[in-house]
Design a protein around this motif. Structure first.
Motif, PDB file in Angstrom:
ATOM      1  N   SER A 132      -4.636   7.731  -9.653  1.00 22.29           N
ATOM      2  CA  SER A 132      -5.015   6.627  -8.784  1.00 22.29           C
ATOM      3  C   SER A 132      -6.525   6.587  -8.623  1.00 22.29           C
ATOM      4  N   ARG A 133      -7.111   5.475  -9.051  1.00 25.82           N
ATOM      5  CA  ARG A 133      -8.544   5.254  -8.896  1.00 25.82           C
ATOM      6  C   ARG A 133      -8.699   4.268  -7.749  1.00 25.82           C
ATOM      7  N   ARG A 134      -9.096   4.766  -6.601  1.00 24.39           N
ATOM      8  CA  ARG A 134      -9.092   4.003  -5.349  1.00 24.39           C
ATOM      9  C   ARG A 134     -10.452   3.328  -5.179  1.00 24.39           C
ATOM     10  N   ILE A 135     -10.492   2.052  -5.533  1.00 21.94           N
ATOM     11  CA  ILE A 135     -11.757   1.325  -5.619  1.00 21.94           C
ATOM     12  C   ILE A 135     -12.209   0.779  -4.271  1.00 21.94           C
ATOM     13  N   LEU A 136     -11.306   0.146  -3.531  1.00 20.85           N
ATOM     14  CA  LEU A 136     -11.586  -0.335  -2.183  1.00 20.85           C
ATOM     15  C   LEU A 136     -10.653   0.377  -1.221  1.00 20.85           C
ATOM     16  N   LEU A 137     -11.193   0.867  -0.114  1.00 15.93           N
ATOM     17  CA  LEU A 137     -10.399   1.587   0.869  1.00 15.93           C
ATOM     18  C   LEU A 137     -10.695   1.068   2.270  1.00 15.93           C
ATOM     19  N   ALA A 138      -9.985   1.578   3.251  1.00 13.60           N
ATOM     20  CA  ALA A 138     -10.140   1.114   4.634  1.00 13.60           C
ATOM     21  C   ALA A 138     -11.596   1.151   5.076  1.00 13.60           C
ATOM     22  N   ARG A 139     -12.344   2.146   4.636  1.00 13.91           N
ATOM     23  CA  ARG A 139     -13.749   2.270   5.054  1.00 13.91           C
ATOM     24  C   ARG A 139     -14.607   1.091   4.602  1.00 13.91           C
ATOM     25  N   GLY A 185      -9.497  -4.835   5.268  1.00  9.18           N
ATOM     26  CA  GLY A 185      -8.123  -5.024   5.730  1.00  9.18           C
ATOM     27  C   GLY A 185      -7.081  -4.741   4.667  1.00  9.18           C
ATOM     28  N   TYR A 186      -7.504  -4.526   3.445  1.00  9.24           N
ATOM     29  CA  TYR A 186      -6.611  -4.165   2.339  1.00  9.24           C
ATOM     30  C   TYR A 186      -7.349  -3.148   1.479  1.00  9.24           C
ATOM     31  N   SER A 187      -6.596  -2.437   0.645  1.00  6.56           N
ATOM     32  CA  SER A 187      -7.228  -1.541  -0.322  1.00  6.56           C
ATOM     33  C   SER A 187      -6.808  -1.970  -1.725  1.00  6.56           C
ATOM     34  N   PHE A 188      -7.632  -1.598  -2.702  1.00  7.29           N
ATOM     35  CA  PHE A 188      -7.450  -2.020  -4.086  1.00  7.29           C
ATOM     36  C   PHE A 188      -7.557  -0.794  -4.975  1.00  7.29           C
ATOM     37  N   HIS A 189      -6.559  -0.639  -5.852  1.00  7.38           N
ATOM     38  CA  HIS A 189      -6.446   0.575  -6.660  1.00  7.38           C
ATOM     39  C   HIS A 189      -6.183   0.222  -8.120  1.00  7.38           C
ATOM     40  N   ASP A 190      -6.704   1.042  -9.002  1.00  3.91           N
ATOM     41  CA  ASP A 190      -6.418   0.979 -10.430  1.00  3.91           C
ATOM     42  C   ASP A 190      -5.583   2.231 -10.699  1.00  3.91           C
ATOM     43  N   THR A 191      -4.289   2.044 -10.949  1.00  4.83           N
ATOM     44  CA  THR A 191      -3.345   3.159 -10.994  1.00  4.83           C
ATOM     45  C   THR A 191      -2.654   3.262 -12.344  1.00  4.83           C
ATOM     46  N   VAL A 192      -2.504   4.487 -12.824  1.00  3.63           N
ATOM     47  CA  VAL A 192      -1.763   4.753 -14.058  1.00  3.63           C
ATOM     48  C   VAL A 192      -0.548   5.607 -13.719  1.00  3.63           C
ATOM     49  N   CYS A 193       0.629   5.143 -14.114  1.00  3.70           N
ATOM     50  CA  CYS A 193       1.856   5.945 -14.047  1.00  3.70           C
ATOM     51  C   CYS A 193       2.029   6.535 -15.439  1.00  3.70           C
ATOM     52  N   LYS A 194       2.110   7.839 -15.517  1.00  2.00           N
ATOM     53  CA  LYS A 194       2.084   8.526 -16.808  1.00  2.00           C
ATOM     54  C   LYS A 194       3.384   8.348 -17.593  1.00  2.00           C
ATOM     55  N   ALA A 195       3.234   8.233 -18.901  1.00  2.00           N
ATOM     56  CA  ALA A 195       4.361   8.044 -19.821  1.00  2.00           C
ATOM     57  C   ALA A 195       5.431   9.099 -19.578  1.00  2.00           C
ATOM     58  N   GLY A 196       6.693   8.650 -19.549  1.00  2.00           N
ATOM     59  CA  GLY A 196       7.827   9.541 -19.372  1.00  2.00           C
ATOM     60  C   GLY A 196       8.114   9.914 -17.929  1.00  2.00           C
ATOM     61  N   SER A 197       7.290   9.452 -17.000  1.00  2.00           N
ATOM     62  CA  SER A 197       7.501   9.813 -15.597  1.00  2.00           C
ATOM     63  C   SER A 197       8.483   8.869 -14.923  1.00  2.00           C
ATOM     64  N   LYS A 198       9.065   9.380 -13.853  1.00  2.00           N
ATOM     65  CA  LYS A 198       9.965   8.611 -12.989  1.00  2.00           C
ATOM     66  C   LYS A 198       9.531   8.922 -11.568  1.00  2.00           C
ATOM     67  N   GLN A 199       9.087   7.895 -10.836  1.00  2.00           N
ATOM     68  CA  GLN A 199       8.598   8.085  -9.475  1.00  2.00           C
ATOM     69  C   GLN A 199       9.464   7.308  -8.488  1.00  2.00           C
ATOM     70  N   VAL A 200       9.991   8.000  -7.496  1.00  2.00           N
ATOM     71  CA  VAL A 200      10.764   7.365  -6.429  1.00  2.00           C
ATOM     72  C   VAL A 200       9.803   7.156  -5.261  1.00  2.00           C
ATOM     73  N   LEU A 201       9.627   5.883  -4.868  1.00  2.00           N
ATOM     74  CA  LEU A 201       8.638   5.535  -3.852  1.00  2.00           C
ATOM     75  C   LEU A 201       9.221   4.567  -2.832  1.00  2.00           C
ATOM     76  N   GLU A 202       8.643   4.589  -1.637  1.00  2.00           N
ATOM     77  CA  GLU A 202       9.033   3.654  -0.588  1.00  2.00           C
ATOM     78  C   GLU A 202       7.882   3.602   0.407  1.00  2.00           C
ATOM     79  N   TYR A 203       7.255   2.464   0.522  1.00  2.00           N
ATOM     80  CA  TYR A 203       6.137   2.328   1.451  1.00  2.00           C
ATOM     81  C   TYR A 203       6.642   1.689   2.739  1.00  2.00           C
ATOM     82  N   THR A 237      -1.701  -3.342   1.959  1.00  2.00           N
ATOM     83  CA  THR A 237      -2.067  -3.773   3.291  1.00  2.00           C
ATOM     84  C   THR A 237      -1.073  -3.168   4.276  1.00  2.00           C
ATOM     85  N   PRO A 238      -1.499  -2.588   5.385  1.00  2.00           N
ATOM     86  CA  PRO A 238      -2.889  -2.369   5.719  1.00  2.00           C
ATOM     87  C   PRO A 238      -3.557  -1.443   4.704  1.00  2.00           C
ATOM     88  N   ALA A 239      -4.876  -1.460   4.742  1.00  2.00           N
ATOM     89  CA  ALA A 239      -5.657  -0.682   3.783  1.00  2.00           C
ATOM     90  C   ALA A 239      -5.362   0.810   3.898  1.00  2.00           C
TER      91      ALA A 239
END
Length: 130
Positions: free
Chosen positions: A23-30, A34-52, A108-110
């Motif tokens: 995760s390359r976190r370009i814009l953050l709360a600081r 009001g929002y954050s912006f990220h450039d993210t790579v999910c690696k080949a062969g991975s399985k990620q279970v997520l819930e925000y 959002t929120p950031a």
């Protein structure tokens, strides 16, 4: 005007590398937007279970192939460049990365940039929401 360069993020504290993601976190709360912006790579062969549970996230795929699975229904959608998915209902989901998947992501929120996924794959609510 605020101008950021990905090259300045790489190798900094805002560049977080995990077993299944980068995760390359370009814009953050600081940055005060009001929002954050990220450039993210999910690696080949991975399985990620997520819930925000405390954030809305929009993800726009710019590289790679895989699938996003909505856990509550089992429905799966292909991910490839040009596809966006939005977790507008705090959806519990699985990212299946066939190849490296690269996303441009907005939270959002950031995010502060210091969050760590908990056991459910979520981030805690920002302090100001508590």
């Amino acid at each position: 005007m605020l101008v950021k360069d990905l090259a300045e993020v790489l190798g900094s504290d805002d560049h977080v590398i995990g077993d299944a993601f980068e995760s390359r976190r370009i814009l953050l709360a600081r940055d005060g937007l009001g929002y954050s912006f990220h450039d993210t790579v999910c690696k080949a062969g991975s399985k990620q279970v997520l819930e925000y549970k405390n954030h809305i996230e929009a993800n726009y795929c710019i590289e790679g192939h895989g699938e996003v699975e909505e856990i509550s229904t089992g429905k799966r959608w292909p991910l490839k460049p040009g596809v966006m998915y939005v977790l507008d209902q705090h959806d519990r989901h699985i990212i299946h990365a066939e190849t490296d998947l690269r996303f441009l992501c907005v939270f959002t929120p950031a995010l502060s940039g210091e969050e760590v996924h908990d056991e459910s794959g979520s981030y805690a609510a920002p302090d100001w929401l508590s």
